[in-house]
Design a protein around this motif. Structure first.
Motif, PDB file in Angstrom:
ATOM      1  N   LEU A 125      41.111  48.263  29.546  1.00  0.00           N
ATOM      2  CA  LEU A 125      40.288  49.256  30.241  1.00  0.00           C
ATOM      3  C   LEU A 125      40.694  49.439  31.697  1.00  0.00           C
ATOM      4  N   VAL A 126      41.485  48.500  32.230  1.00  0.00           N
ATOM      5  CA  VAL A 126      41.871  48.535  33.637  1.00  0.00           C
ATOM      6  C   VAL A 126      43.081  49.448  33.820  1.00  0.00           C
ATOM      7  N   ALA A 127      43.009  50.349  34.801  1.00  0.00           N
ATOM      8  CA  ALA A 127      44.120  51.264  35.082  1.00  0.00           C
ATOM      9  C   ALA A 127      45.412  50.487  35.269  1.00  0.00           C
ATOM     10  N   ARG A 176      49.503  45.635  37.180  1.00  0.00           N
ATOM     11  CA  ARG A 176      48.203  45.363  37.791  1.00  0.00           C
ATOM     12  C   ARG A 176      48.284  44.197  38.770  1.00  0.00           C
ATOM     13  N   ALA A 177      47.504  44.268  39.836  1.00  0.00           N
ATOM     14  CA  ALA A 177      47.328  43.115  40.719  1.00  0.00           C
ATOM     15  C   ALA A 177      46.409  42.118  40.026  1.00  0.00           C
ATOM     16  N   VAL A 178      46.755  40.832  40.115  1.00  0.00           N
ATOM     17  CA  VAL A 178      45.915  39.771  39.548  1.00  0.00           C
ATOM     18  C   VAL A 178      45.603  38.786  40.665  1.00  0.00           C
ATOM     19  N   LEU A 179      44.322  38.653  41.000  1.00  0.00           N
ATOM     20  CA  LEU A 179      43.919  37.882  42.173  1.00  0.00           C
ATOM     21  C   LEU A 179      42.932  36.795  41.788  1.00  0.00           C
ATOM     22  N   HIS A 214      45.162  46.037  46.123  1.00  0.00           N
ATOM     23  CA  HIS A 214      45.111  46.987  45.010  1.00  0.00           C
ATOM     24  C   HIS A 214      46.476  47.658  44.848  1.00  0.00           C
ATOM     25  N   GLY A 215      46.962  47.681  43.624  1.00  0.00           N
ATOM     26  CA  GLY A 215      48.241  48.329  43.356  1.00  0.00           C
ATOM     27  C   GLY A 215      49.458  47.467  43.632  1.00  0.00           C
TER      28      GLY A 215
END
Length: 231
Positions: A125-127, A176-179, A214-215
């Protein structure tokens, strides 16, 4: 920073303290927010929803995989710019040898296994250029554990970090960024009354970090001031 107009965030675990404050901060910055509670009782999130038409409330117990699947089904067709999983419990601060198997298992399932399951199930679901964030802790760092204490909680957050590193390795081509984020030492049930930060001081920093990266593809372990933490 970026324009939050029409941006949608899902905050999993937002009925109180940090999850609630992060939801409020995202709303203040213009996000549309979907936040979750566990169970049907009224919470501070319901009070917040009465003040904003950009907040939706969903219900999920992240330790129940069928409920996570049901949440995904309800959100099918939606696009999330941010998925943030906020979960954490801690039992008595005693040596691990004094902890029951049941207590150890509950902490590990809640703090390590369940957040990663949520990430895996909701990732579609995440862009593609969106952000996946998970609440970790400084206590999950092996390098920084020089004082001991809170052994099971520490172990659960270390396990979470390890599982998320494996997740990132399995999805090495993901944009995706993963934090993994340490919110600081915050005055919550987990942090205790002697903590140096209030919830209101920590939450804006957490959101700053989520927005700042983000990004940016790849996995990062950061604190609420955007400092990299050692694994």
């Amino acid at each position: 920073m970026f324009d939050t107009t029409d941006r949608t965030a899902l905050v999993v675990g937002a009925s109180r303290t940090l999850g609630l404050a992060i939801t409020a901060e995202l709303l203040r910055r213009g996000w549309h927010v979907i936040s979750t509670v566990r169970g049907g009782h009224r919470t501070g999130l319901h009070d917040l929803a009465e003040t904003s038409d950009r907040l939706e409330i969903e219900s999920v117990d992240i330790t129940a995989p069928d409920q996570v699947d049901a949440l995904r089904a309800r959100l099918e067709g939606r696009t999330l710019d941010l998925l943030f999983v906020n979960a954490g419990i801690a039992h008595a601060n005693v040596p691990v040898t004094e902890v029951s198997t049941e207590s150890f298992t509950e902490v590990m399932i809640t703090n390590a296994l369940s957040p990663v399951r949520v990430v895996e199930r909701l990732r579609p679901l995440v862009a593609e250029n969106g952000t996946i964030g998970v609440m970790s802790s400084r206590q999950g760092s092996l390098t920084l554990n020089t004082n001991g204490g809170h052994e099971v909680y520490r172990a659960s957050k270390s396990a979470l970090n390890q599982l998320m590193r494996s997740y990132a390795a399995r999805h090495a081509d993901d944009r995706r960024a993963v934090l993994l984020i340490n919110p600081g030492w915050v005055r919550t049930e987990l942090g205790g009354p002697g903590a140096v930060l209030t919830v209101e001081q920590s939450a804006p920093g957490v959101v700053d970090v989520l927005e700042r990266h983000h990004g940016e593809p790849g996995l990062r372990f950061l604190d609420h001031e955007d400092n990299a933490l050692p694994w």
